[in-house]
Design a protein around this motif. Structure first.
Motif, PDB file in Angstrom:
ATOM      1  N   ILE A  19       0.836  -1.203   0.000  1.00 47.43           N
ATOM      2  CA  ILE A  19       0.000   0.000   0.000  1.00 47.43           C
ATOM      3  C   ILE A  19       0.868   1.249   0.000  1.00 47.43           C
ATOM      4  CG2 ILE A  19      -1.557   1.377   1.446  1.00 47.43           C
ATOM      5  CD1 ILE A  19      -2.835  -1.320   2.309  1.00 47.43           C
ATOM      6  N   ARG A  20       1.846   1.282   0.881  1.00 48.22           N
ATOM      7  CA  ARG A  20       2.688   2.482   0.988  1.00 48.22           C
ATOM      8  C   ARG A  20       3.593   2.658  -0.224  1.00 48.22           C
ATOM      9  NH1 ARG A  20       5.580   1.467   6.313  1.00 48.22           N
ATOM     10  NH2 ARG A  20       4.838  -0.666   5.999  1.00 48.22           N
ATOM     11  N   VAL A 255      -4.246  10.286   2.747  1.00 43.51           N
ATOM     12  CA  VAL A 255      -3.093   9.493   2.308  1.00 43.51           C
ATOM     13  C   VAL A 255      -2.226  10.239   1.298  1.00 43.51           C
ATOM     14  CG1 VAL A 255      -4.305   7.329   2.711  1.00 43.51           C
ATOM     15  CG2 VAL A 255      -4.350   8.332   0.428  1.00 43.51           C
ATOM     16  N   ASP A 256      -2.767  11.287   0.685  1.00 39.88           N
ATOM     17  CA  ASP A 256      -2.035  11.962  -0.382  1.00 39.88           C
ATOM     18  C   ASP A 256      -1.405  13.277   0.063  1.00 39.88           C
ATOM     19  OD1 ASP A 256      -1.307  11.212  -2.909  1.00 39.88           O
ATOM     20  OD2 ASP A 256      -2.806  12.418  -3.922  1.00 39.88           O
ATOM     21  N   ASP A 257      -1.912  13.875   1.143  1.00 40.28           N
ATOM     22  CA  ASP A 257      -1.390  15.147   1.633  1.00 40.28           C
ATOM     23  C   ASP A 257      -0.557  14.918   2.889  1.00 40.28           C
ATOM     24  OD1 ASP A 257      -2.763  16.320  -0.407  1.00 40.28           O
ATOM     25  OD2 ASP A 257      -4.412  17.058   0.841  1.00 40.28           O
ATOM     26  N   PRO A 258       0.426  15.783   3.136  1.00 40.40           N
ATOM     27  CA  PRO A 258       1.267  15.598   4.328  1.00 40.40           C
ATOM     28  C   PRO A 258       0.482  15.649   5.630  1.00 40.40           C
ATOM     29  CG  PRO A 258       2.264  17.166   2.797  1.00 40.40           C
ATOM     30  CD  PRO A 258       0.877  16.913   2.316  1.00 40.40           C
ATOM     31  N   VAL A 259      -0.536  16.518   5.694  1.00 39.82           N
ATOM     32  CA  VAL A 259      -1.337  16.649   6.907  1.00 39.82           C
ATOM     33  C   VAL A 259      -2.744  17.071   6.503  1.00 39.82           C
ATOM     34  CG1 VAL A 259      -0.583  19.047   7.214  1.00 39.82           C
ATOM     35  CG2 VAL A 259      -1.503  17.794   9.172  1.00 39.82           C
ATOM     36  N   LEU A 260      -3.731  16.608   7.253  1.00 41.68           N
ATOM     37  CA  LEU A 260      -5.127  16.935   6.977  1.00 41.68           C
ATOM     38  C   LEU A 260      -5.640  17.826   8.101  1.00 41.68           C
ATOM     39  CD1 LEU A 260      -7.610  16.400   5.148  1.00 41.68           C
ATOM     40  CD2 LEU A 260      -8.172  14.485   6.649  1.00 41.68           C
ATOM     41  N   TYR A 261      -5.836  19.112   7.790  1.00 45.37           N
ATOM     42  CA  TYR A 261      -6.343  20.062   8.778  1.00 45.37           C
ATOM     43  C   TYR A 261      -7.867  20.108   8.711  1.00 45.37           C
ATOM     44  CZ  TYR A 261      -1.580  21.818   9.329  1.00 45.37           C
ATOM     45  OH  TYR A 261      -0.233  21.922   9.589  1.00 45.37           O
ATOM     46  N   LEU A 308       8.251   4.846   3.356  1.00 44.25           N
ATOM     47  CA  LEU A 308       7.969   4.192   2.076  1.00 44.25           C
ATOM     48  C   LEU A 308       6.899   4.911   1.267  1.00 44.25           C
ATOM     49  CD1 LEU A 308       7.798   0.446   3.230  1.00 44.25           C
ATOM     50  CD2 LEU A 308       9.746   1.637   2.217  1.00 44.25           C
ATOM     51  N   ALA A 309       6.023   5.637   1.932  1.00 44.71           N
ATOM     52  CA  ALA A 309       4.814   6.141   1.281  1.00 44.71           C
ATOM     53  C   ALA A 309       4.996   7.485   0.594  1.00 44.71           C
ATOM     54  CB  ALA A 309       3.677   6.238   2.304  1.00 44.71           C
ATOM     55  N   THR A 310       6.191   8.001   0.556  1.00 47.93           N
ATOM     56  CA  THR A 310       6.394   9.311  -0.052  1.00 47.93           C
ATOM     57  C   THR A 310       7.705   9.347  -0.812  1.00 47.93           C
ATOM     58  OG1 THR A 310       6.582  11.691   0.394  1.00 47.93           O
ATOM     59  CG2 THR A 310       7.503  10.191   2.031  1.00 47.93           C
ATOM     60  N   ASP A 311       7.745  10.190  -1.841  1.00 49.02           N
ATOM     61  CA  ASP A 311       9.000  10.386  -2.570  1.00 49.02           C
ATOM     62  C   ASP A 311       9.719  11.640  -2.089  1.00 49.02           C
ATOM     63  OD1 ASP A 311       7.150  12.137  -3.484  1.00 49.02           O
ATOM     64  OD2 ASP A 311       7.563  11.863  -5.615  1.00 49.02           O
TER      65      ASP A 311
END
Length: 406
Positions: A19-20, A255-261, A308-311
């Motif tokens: 997944i990651r 899952v796609d953004d660094p943080v969810l405000y 693993l989940a980010t470039d």
């Protein structure tokens, strides 16, 4: 521990890794990443179910063709994640490179094998025949450099395979001999849109004027019963469709953004996350994906301790801008002006005289400040408002560190 339990734990860990890995690289080929592809191939069903349930994204795994493609659909354009040149500076693609990418991709669809010279000629002819596209000038070194950047990107995706020669040689020599094999199936999989652009039947002259409308149109997903992207404008949408849309919208951002405000969510989305079901799904998704869930009053984020989940990582000493960004966070204990931050950057350069040599020349302080703030914005740590920079809640995770020489 019994053998059965060990196998169950191993499967969970592999599913989480798959997944990651796909979140970081939505297109994974067997040729480029054999171990990761093999893991995804073996665990494709639970991985596919995770993405479908939480995000509404489609995962296609083709064992015989050797690729896995996660189609990540989001209606909003994100300029913080451009295609990048596969060179040391990893500069973002400019408009010209995107144009050449589209033209080259269209020309590659009809040929299983080609040479770099033949492809360049085809791109030149195709661009010359289109009134809206600037003609590709093979004689220009800058144009050839942009063209090679496009080919190297396609090669990194597995669309092109160099059978002989080196594409880089074409930059300085138009007679360079480079032979490519073309994977047309993989090329078609690159487009992550529920609706093909050709189905819109829009006159070419109208595209620039209606870009936002067309972007929403190619991203339209019928399963949610939406006519405009909002349920309040679509009274015919059922409660099931509404809840599905809320779940997928929230988890896509998570899952796609660094943080969810929470402040950036709609009232409906905040209410959904506040329900017992929403909170339960949040924790379950994090556990199944191998994430650590951080919940705060201001928002939530998924932490991947394995990276693993980010470039893109932060903190990271991979660039001067990222190092400066981390150090500038200590100056952002409250909203600061850009002048204040430029002064803080100047002090950093003075304090560490052997660091950031590329920013030592004229205008170096301003450039380093701009680049560092771009990093902080991309990770959801600050918000710029005119000449004022405001720290966001997630920035507190990285402050109060002891400064060390870069």
């Amino acid at each position: 521990m019994s053998l059965t339990n060990q196998l169950v734990i191993a499967e969970r860990e592999e599913v989480a890794r798959g997944i990651r890995a796909l979140l970081a690289t939505p297109l994974i080929g067997e040729r480029g990443s054999p171990e990761t592809f093999d893991l995804i191939r073996r665990r494709r069903e639970p991985i596919r179910q995770w993405f479908d349930y939480y995000c509404g994204w489609t995962l296609t795994v083709e064992p015989r063709l050797g690729y896995a493609r996660l189609v990540k659909v989001r209606a909003a354009a994100d300029p913080s994640r451009p295609a990048r040149r596969l060179r040391s500076g990893r500069a973002a693609f400019d408009r010209r490179r995107y144009v050449l990418l589209c033209v080259a991709a269209a020309e590659l669809l009809t040929v299983p094998v080609t040479t770099i010279g033949l492809l360049a000629d085809r791109v030149a002819r195709a661009s010359a025949a289109d009134d809206l596209v600037t003609t590709f000038e093979v004689a220009s070194r800058a144009e050839r450099l942009a063209f090679v950047d496009v080919l190297k990107l396609l090669e990194s995706y597995g669309v092109l395979e160099t059978a002989d020669g080196d594409a880089e040689s074409f930059v300085d020599d138009t007679t360079a001999k480079v032979l490519f094999r073309v994977d047309a199936t993989l090329l078609l999989r690159m487009l992550a849109a529920p609706v093909g652009p050709s189905q819109l039947a829009v006159p070419a002259d109208d595209v620039a004027l209606r870009f936002e409308e067309l972007l929403e149109a190619v991203s339209h997903e019928q399963r949610y019963g939406l006519s405009s992207g909002r349920h309040e404008d679509t009274p015919s949408a059922s409660d099931v469709q509404r809840n599905l849309w809320l779940r997928h919208t929230v988890f896509r951002r998570l899952v796609d953004d660094p943080v969810l405000y929470f402040a950036e969510l709609t009232a409906e989305e905040r209410a959904y996350l506040g329900t017992p079901t929403g909170r339960q799904l949040l924790r379950r998704a994090a556990e199944q994906g191998g994430f650590v869930l951080e919940e705060r009053a201001e928002g939530v984020l998924l932490v991947d301790v394995d990276g693993l989940a980010t470039d893109e990582r932060f903190p990271d000493d991979g660039s001067n801008a990222k190092v400066a960004a981390l150090l500038l966070l200590d100056a952002l204990d409250e909203p600061r002006t850009t002048d204040y931050l430029r002064n803080a950057t100047a002090k950093l350069l003075k304090r560490f005289p052997r660091w950031a040599k590329t920013y030592r020349g004229k205008d170096g302080v301003r450039r380093l400040t701009v680049d560092a703030l771009a990093v902080l914005r991309s990770f959801g740590l600050v918000r710029a408002e005119a000449e004022l920079v405001r720290p966001l809640p997630a920035a507190a995770r990285y402050t109060d560190r002891n400064e060390e020489a870069p």
